[in-house]
Scaffold this motif. Structure first.
Motif, PDB file in Angstrom:
ATOM      1  N   THR B 317       0.816  -1.212   0.000  1.00  0.00           N
ATOM      2  CA  THR B 317       0.000   0.000   0.000  1.00  0.00           C
ATOM      3  C   THR B 317       0.853   1.267   0.000  1.00  0.00           C
ATOM      4  O   THR B 317       0.562   2.224  -0.713  1.00  0.00           O
ATOM      5  CB  THR B 317      -0.910   0.000   1.242  1.00  0.00           C
ATOM      6  N   ASP B 318       1.907   1.272   0.796  1.00  0.00           N
ATOM      7  CA  ASP B 318       2.714   2.493   0.875  1.00  0.00           C
ATOM      8  C   ASP B 318       3.447   2.763  -0.443  1.00  0.00           C
ATOM      9  O   ASP B 318       3.586   3.906  -0.858  1.00  0.00           O
ATOM     10  CB  ASP B 318       3.699   2.479   2.054  1.00  0.00           C
ATOM     11  N   VAL B 320       2.285   1.844  -3.408  1.00  0.00           N
ATOM     12  CA  VAL B 320       1.230   2.295  -4.321  1.00  0.00           C
ATOM     13  C   VAL B 320       0.901   3.761  -4.066  1.00  0.00           C
ATOM     14  O   VAL B 320       0.720   4.548  -4.987  1.00  0.00           O
ATOM     15  CB  VAL B 320      -0.028   1.412  -4.166  1.00  0.00           C
ATOM     16  N   ARG B 321       0.873   4.127  -2.792  1.00  0.00           N
ATOM     17  CA  ARG B 321       0.626   5.531  -2.461  1.00  0.00           C
ATOM     18  C   ARG B 321       1.665   6.425  -3.124  1.00  0.00           C
ATOM     19  O   ARG B 321       1.342   7.440  -3.719  1.00  0.00           O
ATOM     20  CB  ARG B 321       0.755   5.736  -0.945  1.00  0.00           C
ATOM     21  N   ARG B 324       1.086   6.697  -6.783  1.00  0.00           N
ATOM     22  CA  ARG B 324      -0.073   7.535  -7.106  1.00  0.00           C
ATOM     23  C   ARG B 324       0.231   9.007  -6.897  1.00  0.00           C
ATOM     24  O   ARG B 324      -0.404   9.871  -7.488  1.00  0.00           O
ATOM     25  CB  ARG B 324      -1.263   7.146  -6.238  1.00  0.00           C
TER      26      ARG B 324
END
Ligand SMILES: Cc1cc2nc3c(=O)[nH]c(=O)nc-3n(C[C@H](O)[C@H](O)[C@H](O)COP(=O)(O)OP(=O)(O)OC[C@H]3O[C@@H](n4cnc5c(N)ncnc54)[C@H](O)[C@@H]3O)c2cc1C
Lengths: 389, 528
Positions: B317-318, B320-321, B324
């Protein structure tokens, strides 16, 4: 602060009207923006209610998320380190989730209400992390914290209380099972979960019916010495149960400022929650790498310490070398032992290590230093068969 | 590792960087397959026919960065790389018919500036020389792999030390000046030194070309250094026109790659990187065809690579953050024209033949143009860079005809009020209206017009956000931070998956550096 803090600065839980009159000690704490009873009258009495009878704890401030949608199970599996496939609908699972470095963000419980319908119970806010983890998936994540009032009914007699309440079939409910009942026309969710290491249940109901539930339970528990308890007693039993608590035994990876303060599940004794065989989940790469390298630097262990002075915030030594520190400690009235949860450097996290704790003990405003020998023992310290039976 | 695979490497995308990377790997004896989604190779470096017989560079039009080492190593000249104009001057047009000419002719340049400011005429050579010294210190690092900060090896530390030494060796005064200017805005930089709007406008334009920054945005001065670090066929800072348009450059690259044994397939869009337990094992085409490979290299931008081709299911998730949050909204558009003859440029006409034309009459003009874009509109009065390559490359047009290639700042990717589909032609009209003040007879000469907005770039060239550099070239997205911290070494969280495009260090422009650096890192891993 220029504005006066008013009495409704903290929110009141749906049980407040019942708990407030009983809180004779006046000891309240803050929990996720709510006033939460720390101790009603006597911590000792409340503690023994959990271990010998039945106790009622208002856990409404707990943060709850509802996860629904076609990809809900996929989302949960991407998030947590355990395999949700092992948890059929109608069951819950104790889980943890990590960041990309394999460091623990939090531990909590997941209820699988239906195939693609989950409730995740946490102590900290996780909404952003959950949403960002759900990228590209067809799921809806909602904070439903205020849609449920929750009570923990725990102790050896808790099952009898629920039977007396009329929840038929409760005796057949398995450990970590979920069951739905109707109480006075209100839907009631019961989970066989808890934070005490004892036989116990958690009850979830709409806030408008909270007082009804409380009253019915207190009536049903009259003959079983059902006692409302506060957070202080709960803290004692959870240490005995060897359960870890965020903010005490570890700092969540999202909150930690120092890289070195973050902890992996392997460091916290949660390695059994990590399933490296399942499909990719957040942190898997890092955890596999950590395991490949022979495990982490730190280990969370249980300690038994000589004497009866709790080793609160003690450093642990081997010889003259500092090898760790205590995160939670207490004198256990049931075990009659001085116990602690501690973080040690891996080579010393074994029963063979020759360790001692430096305890600073206050005695009538005078601090005494005690060097107490201690040794690594199995957690949980206290684990009666009835917990799972 | 996928030992049974027929290909040592599959490269996703035949942009110039993908081709460079493939060529280097093949040159080292590896079996390489390049899969390009489009009908032809080249990515943003292509030529297209916009009217029967009229060919123009569709996106990139000026060659000024292509690394001499790449040209030599891949023998690009033998494979057809040639320049039709090796050293374009810059002719800045003013609405009143006046102009400023900057070229490598020192005296002519001095005379031209003197008409606006004697001080500026005197100071430009010193300013350029200093910029060149800075660029000289940074140039070697375009071809270096950025170091890792945590868990670095001696090689990482050595790169950092070298960077420190390179900066220190500039001497105390220059070192201070470099550290002072590297993060500031270009307006401050040029206003410190110059007084004439027209000269400041030229420098400020080059500082924002290709970016979504105004001259008063922090970090905009850096783009000047980046450009100055470029070389065209050995000439530092020179701007050139490739013969046949930009497509000829990538055609030469493709020919070179094939000569080393690279197989290139066009019209072969990749849908997914195949991943088994965090290791890339090949690719899956949109057609469903699966191709196994020992190594997968992506020339696609980081966002497309990670969010679409890899997918969040395989990522943290981090991470991907961070992906993004890469700033990669483009703000440069292109308008290409086929003309039945040369437009009248009044007094500046004679100089036009060997120059690019700029419409950037001052810092404020450009900043106003940026302001519009900042709030989601295309510039009411855009700044522009115009080339007429047919002036020295008759192969592009029929007898008497011309093509004009217009780079327009600013046309923001996120256009408010309905998006680009609704405003594309209005935008084209608007550009021509602005140009009419400088070339009154232009619109009467137009045979055909092509408008390429960031939206078109995203759709037709598969560049997320349509950004020139596959990600803004600003301090927090450079070097060790490009495309995201901890993955600036062309490697990715997925084993055996690499990045080789402009989104990686050092960034975009037809340079070939990212492709070459990636090939080096891949071979380094292979030899482990
Ligand atoms: C409008 C514009 C004008 C420019 N002008 C100049 C200029 O004058 N001078 C200059 O030096 N630079 C210029 N640039 C910058 C330069 O063109 C780019 O930085 C450079 O072309 C990037 O090269 P690349 O190989 O890294 O990527 P690209 O050229 O973008 O190539 C990437 C390739 O990958 C392919 N691809 C993506 N996804 C897939 C998939 N799933 N499957 C298969 N293939 C895929 C794409 O089709 C594309 O061919 C300009 C850029 C733009 C946008």
């Amino acid at each position: 602060m220029s504005e006066a803090i008013t009495s409704d600065f903290l929110m009141k839980t749906p049980f407040h009207a019942r708990t407030a009159p009983l809180c004779l000690s006046g000891k309240w704490g803050r929990w996720a923006g709510y006033s939460s009873v720390d101790c009603f009258y006597s911590v000792t009495e409340e503690y023994f209610a959990v271990r010998t009878a039945a106790s009622l704890f208002d856990m409404s401030p707990m943060i709850k998320y509802r996860v629904t949608g076609r990809d809900a199970a996929r989302f949960v599996n991407r998030l947590i380190t355990r395999d949700i496939g092992a948890c059929p609908p109608g069951h819950g699972l104790y889980v943890c989730w990590c960041d990309g470095d394999g460091k623990l963000i939090e531990d909590g419980t997941v209820f699988r209400l239906a195939e693609n319908d989950f409730q995740i119970n946490t102590a900290e806010h996780n909404f952003c992390w959950f949403e960002d983890t759900a990228l590209g998936l067809d799921v809806t994540i909602a904070d439903v914290s205020e849609e449920f009032a929750a009570l923990a009914l725990q102790g050896p007699l808790s099952r009898l209380v629920l039977e007396r309440l009329g929840l038929t079939g409760i005796e057949a409910m398995p450990y970590f099972g979920l069951a739905w009942f109707t109480l006075d026309e209100a839907p009631l969710l019961v989970s066989r979960t808890g934070f005490t290491g004892d036989l116990g249940y958690e009850l979830w109901i709409e806030p408008g019916r909270a007082e009804m539930l409380w009253d019915r339970l207190m009536a049903a528990g009259k003959d079983y010495r059902l006692t409302p308890i506060g957070a202080a007693a709960l803290e004692m039993v959870r240490i005995e149960a060897g359960l870890i608590e965020i903010g005490f035994d570890y700092i969540g990876a999202e909150a930690a400022l120092r890289e070195s303060r973050k902890r992996s599940p392997y460091e916290l004794g949660l390695g059994w929650l990590v399933d490296l065989k399942k499909s990719y989940f957040v942190g898997k790469r890092a955890l596999a790498e950590e395991k490949r390298r022979g495990g982490p630097r730190w280990r969370l262990v249980g300690l038994e310490i000589e004497g009866n002075k709790p080793a609160i915030e003690s450093f642990i030594y081997r010889g003259r070398t500092e090898v760790g520190h205590v995160t939670s400690a207490m004198w256990s009235p049931t075990l009659k032992k001085n116990i602690a949860i501690a973080v040690l450097e891996a080579p010393y996290a074994t029963p063979k290590a020759d360790l001692w704790a430096e305890i600073w003990h206050p005695r009538e405003l005078e601090i005494r230093k005690i060097n107490a020998p201690c040794r690594v023992v199995r957690r949980p310290f206290y684990d009666p068969p009835r917990r799972k039976a | 590792m996928n030992a049974s695979a027929r290909h040592d490497a599959v490269v996703i995308g035949a942009g110039h960087n993908g081709l460079v990377c493939a060529a280097y790997l093949a040159k080292a004896g590896r079996r390489v397959l390049v899969l390009e989604a489009g009908e032809s190779v080249g990515g943003c470096a292509v030529s297209g026919e916009i009217h029967p017989g009229y060919t123009v560079s569709t996106c990139a039009h000026i060659l000024h960065l292509l690394h001499p080492g790449v040209i030599a190593d891949l023998r690009l000249k033998r494979h057809g790389l040639a320049l039709s104009a090796p050293d374009l001057a810059t002719l800045a047009l003013l609405p009143d018919g006046e102009h400023l000419l900057l070229s490598s002719e020192v005296q002519a340049t001095r005379d031209s500036i003197s008409r606006f400011s004697r001080r500026d005429a005197e100071r430009l050579p010193g300013f350029r020389a200093r910029l060149e010294r800075f660029a000289g210190a940074l140039r070697p690092f375009l071809m270096a792999t950025p170091p890792r900060l945590a868990n670095g090896t001696w090689r990482d530390r050595w790169t950092l030390i070298r960077l420190g030494i390179a900066i220190r060796r500039l001497g105390r005064t220059d070192m201070r000046e470099l550290l002072r200017i590297v993060g500031i805005c270009s307006a401050d930089l040029v206003e410190d030194v110059f007084e004439s709007d027209v000269l400041k406008g030229v420098l400020a334009f080059d500082s924002v070309l290709g970016s979504f920054l105004g001259p008063r945005s922090p970090s905009s001065a850096f783009n000047l250094l980046y450009r100055a670090a470029g070389e065209s066929d050995g000439r530092r800072g020179a701007l050139s026109h490739p013969k046949g348009g930009m497509g000829a450059v990538t055609a030469a690259l493709a020919a070179a790659a094939k000569s080393f044994g690279v197989e290139v397939r066009t019209a072969a869009p990749v849908a997914k990187v195949a991943i088994e337990d965090t290791v890339a094992t090949g690719v899956v085409l949109e057609s469903g065809e699966e191709i196994a490979a020992r190594t997968v290299v992506s020339n696609a931008d980081p966002r497309r690579t990670f969010l679409d081709l890899v997918g969040p299911d395989q990522l943290d998730t981090d991470f991907v953050r961070r992906v993004r949050h890469i700033r990669m909204d483009g703000a440069t558009a292109k308008v290409n024209l086929a003309l039945d003859g040369l437009p009248d440029l009044g007094g500046s006409g004679p100089h036009m033949a060997n120059a690019r034309l700029l419409i950037a009459p001052g810092v404020d003009y450009i900043e106003h143009a940026f302001d519009d874009a900042k709030y989601g509109a295309f510039s009411a009065e855009p700044a522009m860079e115009i080339t007429i390559p047919s002036l020295h490359d008759p192969s592009l047009v029929p007898e008497g005809g011309h093509v004009m290639s217009i780079m327009v700042q600013f046309a923001p990717y996120r256009l408010r009020d309905g998006g680009w589909a609704a405003h594309r032609e209005a935008f084209g009209d608007h550009v021509l209206k602005t140009l009419a003040a400088y070339m009154p007879d232009l619109s009467g000469r137009i045979l055909a017009r092509q408008v390429v907005t960031p939206d078109d770039l995203e759709r037709d060239f598969r560049v997320s956000g349509g950004h020139w550099h596959h990600g803004e070239l600003i301090l927090n997205q450079l070097f060790m931070l490009r495309p995201v911290p901890r993955f600036a070494q062309y490697r990715t969280p997925i084993d055996n998956l690499y990045l080789c495009g402009a989104g990686a260090h050092p960034g975009g422009g037809i340079m070939g550096a990212a492709g070459r650096n990636a090939a080096r890192e891949i071979m380094r891993d292979w030899s482990r």
